[in-house]
Write a protein that holds these residues in place. Sequence first.
Motif, short mmCIF file in Angstrom:
data_model
loop_
_atom_site.label_atom_id
_atom_site.label_comp_id
_atom_site.label_asym_id
_atom_site.label_seq_id
_atom_site.Cartn_x
_atom_site.Cartn_y
_atom_site.Cartn_z
N ILE A 206 0.84 -1.20 0.00
CA ILE A 206 0.00 0.00 0.00
C ILE A 206 0.87 1.25 0.00
CG2 ILE A 206 -1.59 1.35 1.42
CD1 ILE A 206 -3.02 -1.20 2.15
N ARG A 207 1.95 1.24 0.78
CA ARG A 207 2.81 2.42 0.84
C ARG A 207 3.51 2.68 -0.48
NH1 ARG A 207 5.42 1.54 6.95
NH2 ARG A 207 3.57 2.30 8.08
N SER A 208 3.96 1.63 -1.16
CA SER A 208 4.63 1.82 -2.44
C SER A 208 3.65 2.29 -3.51
CB SER A 208 5.31 0.52 -2.88
OG SER A 208 4.35 -0.51 -3.07
N ARG A 209 2.45 1.74 -3.52
CA ARG A 209 1.44 2.17 -4.49
C ARG A 209 1.00 3.60 -4.20
NH1 ARG A 209 -1.02 -2.07 -7.22
NH2 ARG A 209 -3.07 -1.09 -7.24
N GLY A 210 0.90 3.94 -2.92
CA GLY A 210 0.51 5.30 -2.55
C GLY A 210 1.53 6.33 -2.99
N SER A 211 2.80 6.00 -2.84
CA SER A 211 3.85 6.93 -3.24
C SER A 211 3.80 7.22 -4.74
CB SER A 211 5.22 6.35 -2.87
OG SER A 211 6.26 7.25 -3.19
N VAL A 212 3.51 6.20 -5.54
CA VAL A 212 3.41 6.39 -6.99
C VAL A 212 2.20 7.25 -7.34
CG1 VAL A 212 3.04 5.21 -9.19
CG2 VAL A 212 4.62 4.25 -7.52
N ARG A 213 1.07 6.97 -6.72
CA ARG A 213 -0.16 7.71 -7.03
C ARG A 213 -0.14 9.14 -6.51
NH1 ARG A 213 -0.49 2.89 -7.74
NH2 ARG A 213 -2.07 1.81 -8.98
N LEU A 214 0.76 9.38 -5.58
CA LEU A 214 0.89 10.73 -5.04
C LEU A 214 1.35 11.71 -6.12
CD1 LEU A 214 0.50 12.10 -2.30
CD2 LEU A 214 2.90 11.65 -1.80
N VAL A 215 2.17 11.24 -7.05
CA VAL A 215 2.70 12.10 -8.10
C VAL A 215 1.59 12.63 -8.99
CG1 VAL A 215 4.25 12.23 -10.09
CG2 VAL A 215 4.91 10.89 -8.07
N GLY A 216 0.76 11.73 -9.51
CA GLY A 216 -0.31 12.14 -10.41
C GLY A 216 -1.32 13.06 -9.75
N ASN A 217 -1.69 12.75 -8.50
CA ASN A 217 -2.65 13.58 -7.79
C ASN A 217 -2.08 14.96 -7.50
OD1 ASN A 217 -5.20 12.01 -7.09
ND2 ASN A 217 -3.63 10.55 -6.49
N THR A 218 -0.79 15.03 -7.20
CA THR A 218 -0.16 16.32 -6.92
C THR A 218 -0.13 17.20 -8.16
OG1 THR A 218 1.23 15.35 -5.18
CG2 THR A 218 1.93 17.46 -6.11
N VAL A 219 0.23 16.63 -9.31
CA VAL A 219 0.25 17.39 -10.55
C VAL A 219 -1.13 17.94 -10.87
CG1 VAL A 219 0.60 17.24 -13.05
CG2 VAL A 219 2.24 16.15 -11.49
N ALA A 220 -2.16 17.09 -10.75
CA ALA A 220 -3.53 17.53 -11.02
C ALA A 220 -3.96 18.63 -10.05
CB ALA A 220 -4.48 16.33 -10.93
N PHE A 221 -3.63 18.45 -8.77
CA PHE A 221 -4.00 19.46 -7.77
C PHE A 221 -3.36 20.80 -8.08
CE2 PHE A 221 -2.38 21.64 -3.93
CZ PHE A 221 -3.58 22.19 -3.49
N LEU A 222 -2.08 20.81 -8.39
CA LEU A 222 -1.37 22.06 -8.66
C LEU A 222 -1.95 22.77 -9.88
CD1 LEU A 222 2.33 21.04 -7.94
CD2 LEU A 222 0.85 22.49 -6.54
N ILE A 223 -2.30 22.03 -10.91
CA ILE A 223 -2.87 22.64 -12.11
C ILE A 223 -4.19 23.33 -11.79
CG2 ILE A 223 -3.90 22.15 -14.36
CD1 ILE A 223 -1.81 19.94 -14.70
#
Length: 380
Positions: A206-223
């Motif tokens: 779960i932690r490894s999958r969460g770290s990967v998904r954090l990237v996409g969500n952060t990019v979308a949030f910042l936009i």
Amino acid sequence: MTYAFLQQYWWFLVSLLGALLVFLMFVQGANSQINSLGRTPEGKRLVLNSTGRKWELTFTTLVTFGGAFFASFPLFYSTSFGGAYWVWMLILLTFVLQAVSYEFQNKIGNFLGPKTFRWFLVLNGVLGPFLIGCAVATFFNGSNFLIEKASLTDQVAPIISKWANASNGLDAVLDPWNLIFGFAVLFLARILGILYVMNNVNDEDIRSRGSVRLVGNTVAFLIFFLAFFIRTLLKEGYAYQPETGVIFMEPYKYLHNLLTMWPLLIIFLVGVVLLLYAIYRTITSKTYIKGIWPAGIGTVLVALVLFLIAGWNNTAYYPSNADLQSSLTIVNSCSSEFTLKTMAIVSIFIPFVLAYIVYAWYSMDKKKLTSDEIKKGEAY
């Protein structure tokens, strides 16, 4: 305590509750990713049990936020909750589905099956933050309502506020800038949800999958967030003359608010740095799992500043697009001086309540959630 001070004070308290609600929507953010964070049935139940320990706090804060608004600024409550009821009804419906889903998904006799209730949780995880974001965006973009205080003397229909069209609030989701902020809040909730689950669940997958998904969500949030925030600073804002109460449009109003109330600008920047730091450390370090704390503090600070610049410094916090002079301010929509003063005395106990919440949180989370609890049946 002067009447003016009490008005400012209660807008601060309402703003603080709203900021805490934004942070606590990590529950919805995690639930929206049940199927992606939890790859296996056991992993999905770990995510559910992680959020299942905190969902009551989010729901309680939502109700408290509404109650504080009703008590301190009743005209907003009657206008928004009474006129734009379809938006608020949809929000409350998704939260009711959440409560029912946690309670009944694994009960004997559940003819709908656990998967149905889990999809209800996903629905709440997506629509809850998104619709709340759309509703909050109307503080900057306005809504279609009319205020007629003279109607109070009408014995047949003493209705002081009404919606100017038949949408009853659904027009909030027709404004593209409201939608942009709704998506920003949704992706922020997903970021916080990932950070919370990574900290609360002791599971490497779960932690490894969460770290990967954090990237996409952060990019979308910042936009989405930067688009909304920059546009808000550059657009005309809704100001009022403190002497007469007349509402007028002021260029760069919200930018002026940040620069005039410069401590808020510092708080905002500190919040942004804390949020980005938490995300960066979590993505770049395989052992760092405490990102929820700096991210949570940063989220509260940023959301608090947004609420404050919407209502302080002679700003109409709930603008009317149908009639500019119907716009609500903390002066023309607040309770009586006696009511605000009485509630201010009661508010002294708020730090003690927060201290209890912190203690209860610590007691629940001092032991990380593991798959052993799932195997023993101590799970949703």
